[in-house]
Design a protein around this motif. Sequence first.
Motif, PDB file in Angstrom:
ATOM      1  N   TYR A 210       0.819  -1.206   0.000  1.00 16.82           N
ATOM      2  CA  TYR A 210       0.000   0.000   0.000  1.00 16.82           C
ATOM      3  C   TYR A 210       0.857   1.263   0.000  1.00 16.82           C
ATOM      4  O   TYR A 210       0.460   2.286  -0.553  1.00 16.82           O
ATOM      5  CB  TYR A 210      -0.964  -0.016   1.192  1.00 16.82           C
ATOM      6  N   ARG A 211       2.053   1.190   0.608  1.00 13.44           N
ATOM      7  CA  ARG A 211       2.963   2.339   0.527  1.00 13.44           C
ATOM      8  C   ARG A 211       3.337   2.612  -0.925  1.00 13.44           C
ATOM      9  O   ARG A 211       3.317   3.763  -1.379  1.00 13.44           O
ATOM     10  CB  ARG A 211       4.222   2.062   1.351  1.00 13.44           C
ATOM     11  N   GLN A 212       3.677   1.557  -1.639  1.00 13.70           N
ATOM     12  CA  GLN A 212       4.042   1.713  -3.041  1.00 13.70           C
ATOM     13  C   GLN A 212       2.865   2.241  -3.863  1.00 13.70           C
ATOM     14  O   GLN A 212       3.038   3.059  -4.780  1.00 13.70           O
ATOM     15  CB  GLN A 212       4.510   0.365  -3.610  1.00 13.70           C
ATOM     16  N   GLN A 213       1.680   1.800  -3.509  1.00 11.50           N
ATOM     17  CA  GLN A 213       0.484   2.263  -4.221  1.00 11.50           C
ATOM     18  C   GLN A 213       0.279   3.760  -4.003  1.00 11.50           C
ATOM     19  O   GLN A 213      -0.023   4.504  -4.940  1.00 11.50           O
ATOM     20  CB  GLN A 213      -0.743   1.476  -3.731  1.00 11.50           C
ATOM     21  N   ARG A 214       0.453   4.204  -2.758  1.00 17.69           N
ATOM     22  CA  ARG A 214       0.290   5.632  -2.455  1.00 17.69           C
ATOM     23  C   ARG A 214       1.380   6.455  -3.139  1.00 17.69           C
ATOM     24  O   ARG A 214       1.119   7.533  -3.675  1.00 17.69           O
ATOM     25  CB  ARG A 214       0.342   5.868  -0.943  1.00 17.69           C
ATOM     26  N   LEU A 215       2.614   5.962  -3.111  1.00 16.54           N
ATOM     27  CA  LEU A 215       3.713   6.690  -3.745  1.00 16.54           C
ATOM     28  C   LEU A 215       3.490   6.793  -5.252  1.00 16.54           C
ATOM     29  O   LEU A 215       3.821   7.813  -5.865  1.00 16.54           O
ATOM     30  CB  LEU A 215       5.041   5.985  -3.446  1.00 16.54           C
ATOM     31  N   GLN A 216       2.926   5.748  -5.841  1.00 17.58           N
ATOM     32  CA  GLN A 216       2.635   5.782  -7.273  1.00 17.58           C
ATOM     33  C   GLN A 216       1.558   6.821  -7.570  1.00 17.58           C
ATOM     34  O   GLN A 216       1.636   7.549  -8.572  1.00 17.58           O
ATOM     35  CB  GLN A 216       2.179   4.401  -7.748  1.00 17.58           C
ATOM     36  N   GLU A 217       0.549   6.901  -6.696  1.00 17.42           N
ATOM     37  CA  GLU A 217      -0.486   7.916  -6.870  1.00 17.42           C
ATOM     38  C   GLU A 217       0.108   9.316  -6.820  1.00 17.42           C
ATOM     39  O   GLU A 217      -0.214  10.183  -7.648  1.00 17.42           O
ATOM     40  CB  GLU A 217      -1.563   7.768  -5.781  1.00 17.42           C
ATOM     41  N   LEU A 218       0.987   9.545  -5.827  1.00 20.72           N
ATOM     42  CA  LEU A 218       1.622  10.859  -5.703  1.00 20.72           C
ATOM     43  C   LEU A 218       2.482  11.172  -6.916  1.00 20.72           C
ATOM     44  O   LEU A 218       2.487  12.307  -7.419  1.00 20.72           O
ATOM     45  CB  LEU A 218       2.479  10.896  -4.434  1.00 20.72           C
ATOM     46  N   SER A 219       3.189  10.169  -7.416  1.00 21.48           N
ATOM     47  CA  SER A 219       4.030  10.366  -8.589  1.00 21.48           C
ATOM     48  C   SER A 219       3.193  10.731  -9.812  1.00 21.48           C
ATOM     49  O   SER A 219       3.557  11.628 -10.588  1.00 21.48           O
ATOM     50  CB  SER A 219       4.841   9.090  -8.866  1.00 21.48           C
ATOM     51  N   ASN A 220       2.058  10.059  -9.967  1.00 18.50           N
ATOM     52  CA  ASN A 220       1.181  10.353 -11.098  1.00 18.50           C
ATOM     53  C   ASN A 220       0.620  11.769 -11.020  1.00 18.50           C
ATOM     54  O   ASN A 220       0.525  12.477 -12.032  1.00 18.50           O
ATOM     55  CB  ASN A 220       0.031   9.343 -11.152  1.00 18.50           C
ATOM     56  N   LEU A 221       0.258  12.184  -9.802  1.00 21.18           N
ATOM     57  CA  LEU A 221      -0.273  13.537  -9.624  1.00 21.18           C
ATOM     58  C   LEU A 221       0.783  14.582  -9.982  1.00 21.18           C
ATOM     59  O   LEU A 221       0.490  15.576 -10.654  1.00 21.18           O
ATOM     60  CB  LEU A 221      -0.750  13.729  -8.182  1.00 21.18           C
ATOM     61  N   GLN A 222       1.993  14.359  -9.508  1.00 20.53           N
ATOM     62  CA  GLN A 222       3.065  15.323  -9.781  1.00 20.53           C
ATOM     63  C   GLN A 222       3.388  15.380 -11.276  1.00 20.53           C
ATOM     64  O   GLN A 222       3.637  16.451 -11.825  1.00 20.53           O
ATOM     65  CB  GLN A 222       4.312  14.942  -8.980  1.00 20.53           C
ATOM     66  N   ARG A 223       3.375  14.221 -11.932  1.00 18.11           N
ATOM     67  CA  ARG A 223       3.693  14.185 -13.355  1.00 18.11           C
ATOM     68  C   ARG A 223       2.620  14.900 -14.193  1.00 18.11           C
ATOM     69  O   ARG A 223       2.934  15.570 -15.180  1.00 18.11           O
ATOM     70  CB  ARG A 223       3.834  12.738 -13.810  1.00 18.11           C
ATOM     71  N   ASN A 224       1.361  14.744 -13.794  1.00 14.57           N
ATOM     72  CA  ASN A 224       0.265  15.324 -14.570  1.00 14.57           C
ATOM     73  C   ASN A 224      -0.062  16.761 -14.177  1.00 14.57           C
ATOM     74  O   ASN A 224      -0.862  17.417 -14.832  1.00 14.57           O
ATOM     75  CB  ASN A 224      -1.001  14.465 -14.412  1.00 14.57           C
ATOM     76  N   SER A 225       0.550  17.224 -13.096  1.00 14.95           N
ATOM     77  CA  SER A 225       0.262  18.574 -12.606  1.00 14.95           C
ATOM     78  C   SER A 225       1.100  19.582 -13.391  1.00 14.95           C
ATOM     79  O   SER A 225       2.213  19.931 -12.992  1.00 14.95           O
ATOM     80  CB  SER A 225       0.568  18.657 -11.107  1.00 14.95           C
ATOM     81  N   ILE A 226       0.549  20.064 -14.502  1.00 16.97           N
ATOM     82  CA  ILE A 226       1.329  20.915 -15.419  1.00 16.97           C
ATOM     83  C   ILE A 226       0.828  22.350 -15.484  1.00 16.97           C
ATOM     84  O   ILE A 226       1.437  23.182 -16.157  1.00 16.97           O
ATOM     85  CB  ILE A 226       1.327  20.314 -16.833  1.00 16.97           C
ATOM     86  N   HIS A 227      -0.256  22.662 -14.818  1.00 19.00           N
ATOM     87  CA  HIS A 227      -0.833  24.015 -14.911  1.00 19.00           C
ATOM     88  C   HIS A 227      -0.640  24.792 -13.602  1.00 19.00           C
ATOM     89  O   HIS A 227       0.177  25.706 -13.524  1.00 19.00           O
ATOM     90  CB  HIS A 227      -2.313  23.932 -15.291  1.00 19.00           C
ATOM     91  N   ASN A 228      -1.452  24.438 -12.585  1.00 17.61           N
ATOM     92  CA  ASN A 228      -1.322  25.020 -11.243  1.00 17.61           C
ATOM     93  C   ASN A 228      -1.450  26.541 -11.205  1.00 17.61           C
ATOM     94  O   ASN A 228      -0.875  27.197 -10.340  1.00 17.61           O
ATOM     95  CB  ASN A 228       0.012  24.606 -10.610  1.00 17.61           C
ATOM     96  N   GLN A 229      -2.195  27.103 -12.129  1.00 16.68           N
ATOM     97  CA  GLN A 229      -2.449  28.538 -12.112  1.00 16.68           C
ATOM     98  C   GLN A 229      -3.717  28.816 -12.914  1.00 16.68           C
ATOM     99  O   GLN A 229      -4.187  27.964 -13.659  1.00 16.68           O
ATOM    100  CB  GLN A 229      -1.278  29.295 -12.748  1.00 16.68           C
TER     101      GLN A 229
END
Length: 250
Positions: A78-97
């Motif tokens: 489950y740690r790996q699953q959560r880290l993968q979720e965070l990684s996906n969010l960071q990779r797809n987070s391209i706007h933030n404004q």
Amino acid sequence: MDVPVNVPVDNPNADTEWNDILRKHGVIPEKPPSPTPIIQEAILEAQERAHENRLENKEIDELDELEDEEDEEFLQKYRQQRLQELSNLQRNSIHNQVYPLQKPDYSRDVTEASSKYFVCVLLTSPLGTNTESALLAQYWRHLAQKYGEVKFCEIRADLCIEGYPERNTPTILIYRNGDIVKQIITLREMNGASTKIDQLENMLVDVKAIAENDLRLRERDRLRERDRLREQERKNNPPADEGEEDDDWD
């Protein structure tokens, strides 16, 4: 000639010796199987599934707190699953404004861009007295920072559409694949000037701009539940008034 005989039967489903005799001779049908085993099996299956998924919505810090209670290999999964979720969010987070729009660029920046990601457009009021418009502009900035995979844009309604009625502002337009998938004219259908940002997040879930089980929504709900429990604890155990002293009449 055989004459049919009406055999008295109080309850054909009852477990009685008389009913067993009647079933044996075909006078009454066989008793239907009891649903109890099926229900019990379904309950057991649901309990097993709940146990298997007991860590499904736990965050990394919560998983760390369970090290003494859970199998390490199970926790690591489950740690790996959560880290993968965070990684996906960071990779797809391209706007933030929030992007300011210009009418000549609308087709490129909104309609065409929506083939890549969801584009949310806020048509604002030109008047400083429109409280709903001011509220949404504030929420728009917060949502843009939080959900960077979604493109949030803003433009004054009268500069975008000539003659656009002030009474229809603010207006929300959500685009995907070149089409408007959601349109909200003012906040009347929500809660007016009392609209909460949660309602806008639910709107994004409804159009599938963000997933229903999104990590950020789970964190929002977890923090809210934590605050609720703390507030409940505070009400149940109010602190003694500081500075309160017993009256001394001696």
